[in-house]
Design an enzyme around this catalytic site. Structure first.
Site, PDB file in Angstrom:
ATOM      1  N   ASP A   1       7.897   1.473   2.726  1.00 22.67           N
ATOM      2  CA  ASP A   1       6.688   2.135   3.203  1.00 22.67           C
ATOM      3  C   ASP A   1       7.148   3.204   4.188  1.00 22.67           C
ATOM      4  OD1 ASP A   1       4.051   2.798   3.861  1.00 22.67           O
ATOM      5  OD2 ASP A   1       3.935   1.243   5.402  1.00 22.67           O
TER       6      ASP A   1
ATOM      7  N   GLU B   1       6.282   3.983  -1.432  1.00 26.42           N
ATOM      8  CA  GLU B   1       4.891   4.402  -1.416  1.00 26.42           C
ATOM      9  C   GLU B   1       4.872   5.907  -1.217  1.00 26.42           C
ATOM     10  OE1 GLU B   1       1.445   2.024   0.264  1.00 26.42           O
ATOM     11  OE2 GLU B   1       1.668   3.606   1.768  1.00 26.42           O
TER      12      GLU B   1
ATOM     13  N   ASP C   1       3.542  -2.550   8.450  1.00 26.43           N
ATOM     14  CA  ASP C   1       4.380  -1.691   7.621  1.00 26.43           C
ATOM     15  C   ASP C   1       5.327  -2.544   6.768  1.00 26.43           C
ATOM     16  OD1 ASP C   1       3.864   1.180   8.973  1.00 26.43           O
ATOM     17  OD2 ASP C   1       3.984  -0.362  10.520  1.00 26.43           O
TER      18      ASP C   1
END
Length: 190
Positions: free
Chosen positions: A18, A78, A151
């Site tokens: 992420d 992501e 996260d």
């Protein structure tokens, strides 16, 4: 956790990332057939570095270290979401690019998923909150508690999303898109 050794060609390790310029989440899962388990997860704290270029170097170094330690078969990231602040999006894109470069330098395949696709894959709701994603990750991966920094659970969600979608793509055979659909379903198209 010690370096993970894979037993067979049917096992694979997926590193989910992420991206972030203040906090970057990472999560590793081990996949055995349809079963999966968490190997490791955490965050890379970057807020303490005042210079953006130094943050990028730290991202590259730490992601490289994680790759060396766990030897993932693939890396899933992501994609940056398109917000109103163009400068933030550019910085996030650079962070993602540096993480990609760390994987590509070791010839590890990378995949990218939109935040909506990750949320939909893990929770069934493309508009789920970070907390909803974290709760589902806790359940799916049998975590004792949700990490304080979400996260890390977002990164585990990216890794699971990759697992879920790579399995589908392999069973479909020819990839995505109308051309593949028509080729795979000749009796359904007139």
């Amino acid at each position: 956790m010690d370096k993970v050794e894979k037993n067979s060609g049917k096992e694979k390790i997926i590193l989910g990332i992420d991206p972030g310029t203040n906090v970057m989440g990472y999560g590793l899962i081990l996949v055995k057939g349809n079963a999966y388990q968490v190997i490791q997860f955490g965050v890379i704290h970057l807020k303490k570095y005042p210079d953006h270029a130094l943050k990028l170097k730290k991202i590259y170094d730490r992601v490289s270290q994680i790759i060396e330690e766990y030897n993932p078969d693939s890396v899933a990231l992501e994609a940056p979401f398109y917000g109103e602040n163009i400068q933030s999006m550019l910085k996030l894109g650079r962070a993602q690019g540096v993480a990609m470069a760390a994987a590509l330098a070791r010839e590890i395949p990378i995949s990218e998923y939109s935040p909506k696709k990750v949320k939909l894959s893990v929770t069934g709701n493309g508009n789920a909150s970070k907390e909803q994603v974290a709760d589902m990750i806790k359940t799916l991966l049998s975590l004792k508690e949700v990490p304080k920094l979400l996260d890390a659970t977002d990164a585990l969600a990216v890794a699971l999303c990759h697992h879920f979608h790579s399995g589908r793509l392999q069973t479909r055979g020819r990839g995505e898109g109308w051309k593949a659909f028509i080729a795979d379903n000749p009796n359904r198209v007139k």
